[in-house]
Design a protein around this motif. Structure first.
Motif, short mmCIF file in Angstrom:
data_model
loop_
_atom_site.label_atom_id
_atom_site.label_comp_id
_atom_site.label_asym_id
_atom_site.label_seq_id
_atom_site.Cartn_x
_atom_site.Cartn_y
_atom_site.Cartn_z
N ALA A 145 0.82 -1.21 0.00
CA ALA A 145 0.00 0.00 0.00
C ALA A 145 0.85 1.27 0.00
CB ALA A 145 -0.94 0.00 1.20
N ILE A 146 2.07 1.20 0.58
CA ILE A 146 2.93 2.39 0.57
C ILE A 146 3.85 2.39 -0.66
CG2 ILE A 146 2.85 2.70 3.07
CD1 ILE A 146 5.69 1.51 3.23
N GLY A 147 3.59 1.47 -1.58
CA GLY A 147 4.27 1.49 -2.87
C GLY A 147 5.50 0.63 -2.99
N VAL A 148 5.75 -0.26 -2.01
CA VAL A 148 6.93 -1.12 -2.06
C VAL A 148 6.68 -2.27 -3.04
CG1 VAL A 148 8.47 -2.60 -0.72
CG2 VAL A 148 7.56 -0.50 0.29
N LYS A 149 7.67 -2.56 -3.89
CA LYS A 149 7.52 -3.56 -4.94
C LYS A 149 8.43 -4.78 -4.73
CE LYS A 149 4.85 -0.74 -7.36
NZ LYS A 149 3.40 -0.97 -7.47
N ASP A 172 19.47 -14.65 -10.68
CA ASP A 172 18.23 -15.40 -10.45
C ASP A 172 18.26 -16.19 -9.16
OD1 ASP A 172 17.08 -14.47 -12.76
OD2 ASP A 172 17.61 -16.23 -13.97
N ASP A 173 19.43 -16.33 -8.54
CA ASP A 173 19.56 -17.08 -7.30
C ASP A 173 19.35 -16.20 -6.07
OD1 ASP A 173 20.23 -19.43 -8.72
OD2 ASP A 173 22.32 -18.79 -8.86
N TYR A 174 18.96 -14.95 -6.29
CA TYR A 174 18.73 -14.00 -5.20
C TYR A 174 17.27 -13.54 -5.21
CZ TYR A 174 23.85 -13.38 -5.01
OH TYR A 174 25.21 -13.57 -4.90
N LEU A 175 16.69 -13.39 -4.02
CA LEU A 175 15.41 -12.70 -3.91
C LEU A 175 15.65 -11.22 -4.21
CD1 LEU A 175 14.37 -14.45 -0.60
CD2 LEU A 175 13.20 -14.75 -2.79
N GLN A 176 14.68 -10.59 -4.87
CA GLN A 176 14.87 -9.20 -5.29
C GLN A 176 13.62 -8.37 -5.00
OE1 GLN A 176 17.67 -8.06 -6.48
NE2 GLN A 176 18.76 -9.69 -7.55
N GLY A 177 13.85 -7.10 -4.74
CA GLY A 177 12.73 -6.18 -4.51
C GLY A 177 13.25 -4.84 -4.05
N ASP A 178 12.33 -3.92 -3.76
CA ASP A 178 12.72 -2.60 -3.29
C ASP A 178 13.48 -2.71 -1.98
OD1 ASP A 178 11.43 -1.52 -5.44
OD2 ASP A 178 9.81 -0.57 -4.29
N PRO A 179 14.58 -1.95 -1.84
CA PRO A 179 15.30 -1.94 -0.56
C PRO A 179 14.44 -1.36 0.56
CG PRO A 179 16.67 -1.08 -2.33
CD PRO A 179 15.28 -1.18 -2.87
N HIS A 219 21.58 -6.10 3.41
CA HIS A 219 20.91 -5.31 2.38
C HIS A 219 19.48 -5.85 2.34
CE1 HIS A 219 19.72 -4.51 -1.93
NE2 HIS A 219 20.04 -3.31 -1.50
N PHE A 220 18.59 -5.21 3.11
CA PHE A 220 17.22 -5.70 3.24
C PHE A 220 16.39 -5.29 2.02
CE2 PHE A 220 18.14 -5.48 7.94
CZ PHE A 220 18.09 -6.85 8.14
N VAL A 221 15.67 -6.27 1.46
CA VAL A 221 14.76 -6.02 0.34
C VAL A 221 13.41 -6.69 0.61
CG1 VAL A 221 16.63 -5.86 -1.36
CG2 VAL A 221 15.51 -8.07 -0.96
N TYR A 222 12.38 -6.12 0.04
CA TYR A 222 11.04 -6.72 0.13
C TYR A 222 10.83 -7.67 -1.05
CZ TYR A 222 6.04 -7.32 -0.54
OH TYR A 222 4.81 -7.88 -0.75
N VAL A 278 10.18 0.00 12.62
CA VAL A 278 9.82 0.86 11.49
C VAL A 278 10.34 0.23 10.20
CG1 VAL A 278 9.96 3.17 10.49
CG2 VAL A 278 10.00 2.88 12.99
N LEU A 279 9.44 0.02 9.25
CA LEU A 279 9.79 -0.48 7.92
C LEU A 279 9.56 0.67 6.94
CD1 LEU A 279 7.95 -3.96 8.04
CD2 LEU A 279 10.29 -3.41 8.77
N LYS A 280 10.63 1.13 6.32
CA LYS A 280 10.53 2.33 5.48
C LYS A 280 11.04 2.06 4.08
CE LYS A 280 11.75 7.25 5.40
NZ LYS A 280 10.36 7.71 5.29
N SER A 281 10.29 2.50 3.09
CA SER A 281 10.72 2.40 1.70
C SER A 281 11.88 3.35 1.46
CB SER A 281 9.57 2.74 0.76
OG SER A 281 10.05 2.87 -0.57
#
Length: 293
Positions: A145-149, A172-179, A219-222, A278-281
């Motif tokens: 909802a806050i726009g994280v992909k 391809d062996d890594y999970l990927q997404g917005d930090p 390096h945290f990603v969603y 706190v989880l922040k985009s």
């Protein structure tokens, strides 16, 4: 006539962060010595109490102020609350400090992929040190909802082929997404303290057969995989690029558990106390603000 300040004394307002936060005397240290000895994990951020307080914890002034704010939505768990702040593109989630010393990395060095922050009732609950009763499903929806992909999810049946850093490893062996920036806020005496999640975790790696102590550098990603496949771990923020949660540290490939971790209880809030996670985009809300007139 003003009384001259004695040489070598310091008032509380100009004490170094090392002394204020860790409660260590620094009268015998020069400012230069203190800075030399200070590690990043010791340099936690202090915030003055006020509206920026623990807005997800009921009974606080900050919580009451948040309820009146426009653009703020509150999601209720049994006891915990989540504040969805679309303007600042962040979630503020109340949680409890929990400790099961039998689990790896909680009281001693250990390898793990289970989350440090997770939801109560999940199969991995006993591994968590930050535990909330706000459901992971609600947290996952709020991140979106806050726009994280999410950009890449990996199903459980592919774990074996993608684990481990090898000459054949690909992206391809890594999970990927917005930090994602993950911080923790809590009361320390009369002050409100905020620190990155990694400031509470120590990390150890092996180099040519020798132990090397280092800062935890995630390096945290969603990615959202666990919700997509309905995996009931309860895990929210995981190390080791684990696909059993929704946010992970993807420094290494999928479920590569070669590094050792240990929670630093000298820095952690007391067991049973309430904190705000706190989880922040990283993308927002003030994109290219320095270029605006």
């Amino acid at each position: 006539m003003k009384e001259e300040k004695k040489e070598g004394t310091r008032c509380s307002c100009c004490s170094d962060p090392y002394s204020v936060l860790l409660g260590k005397k620094s009268d015998d240290q020069t400012e230069e010595d203190s800075l030399k000895r200070m590690h990043r994990a010791d340099f936690l951020k202090i915030i003055g109490l006020g509206v920026l307080g623990l807005s997800s914890i009921t009974g606080t002034e900050a919580f009451a102020a948040a309820q009146k704010s426009k653009g703020i939505k509150t999601i209720k768990g049994k006891e915990d609350r989540m504040i969805i702040d679309k303007a600042n593109r962040e979630l503020r989630i109340s949680a409890t400090i929990t400790k099961d010393s039998s689990k790896p990395a909680v009281a001693d060095w250990g390898r793990r992929f289970q989350a440090f922050f997770g939801a109560k009732g999940g199969k991995m609950e006993s591994f968590f040190v930050f535990t909330t009763d706000v459901s992971r499903t609600d947290i996952n929806k709020a991140l979106q909802a806050i726009g994280v992909k999410s950009r890449r999810q990996i199903p459980m049946e592919e774990v074996k082929q993608r684990t481990g850093l090898k000459p054949t490893t690909t992206s391809d062996d890594y999970l990927q997404g917005d930090p994602i920036i993950v911080t923790v806020r809590f009361k320390k005496g009369a002050m409100l303290v905020e620190a990155a999640l990694e400031d509470f975790i120590d990390e150890k790696i092996m180099v040519e057969g020798k132990e090397v102590m280092k800062p935890y550098t995630p390096h945290f990603v969603y990615h959202g995989t666990a919700e997509a496949i309905s995996f009931p771990s309860g895990c929210i923020v995981c190390p080791s690029d684990c696909n059993g949660g929704i946010i992970t540290d993807n420094v290494l490939p999928l479920k590569t558990t070669v590094n050792y971790y240990k929670v630093n209880w000298d820095r952690m809030p007391s067991v049973g106390s309430k904190v705000e996670v706190v989880l922040k985009s990283i993308y927002g809300p003030y994109m290219m603000s320095s270029t605006k007139a």
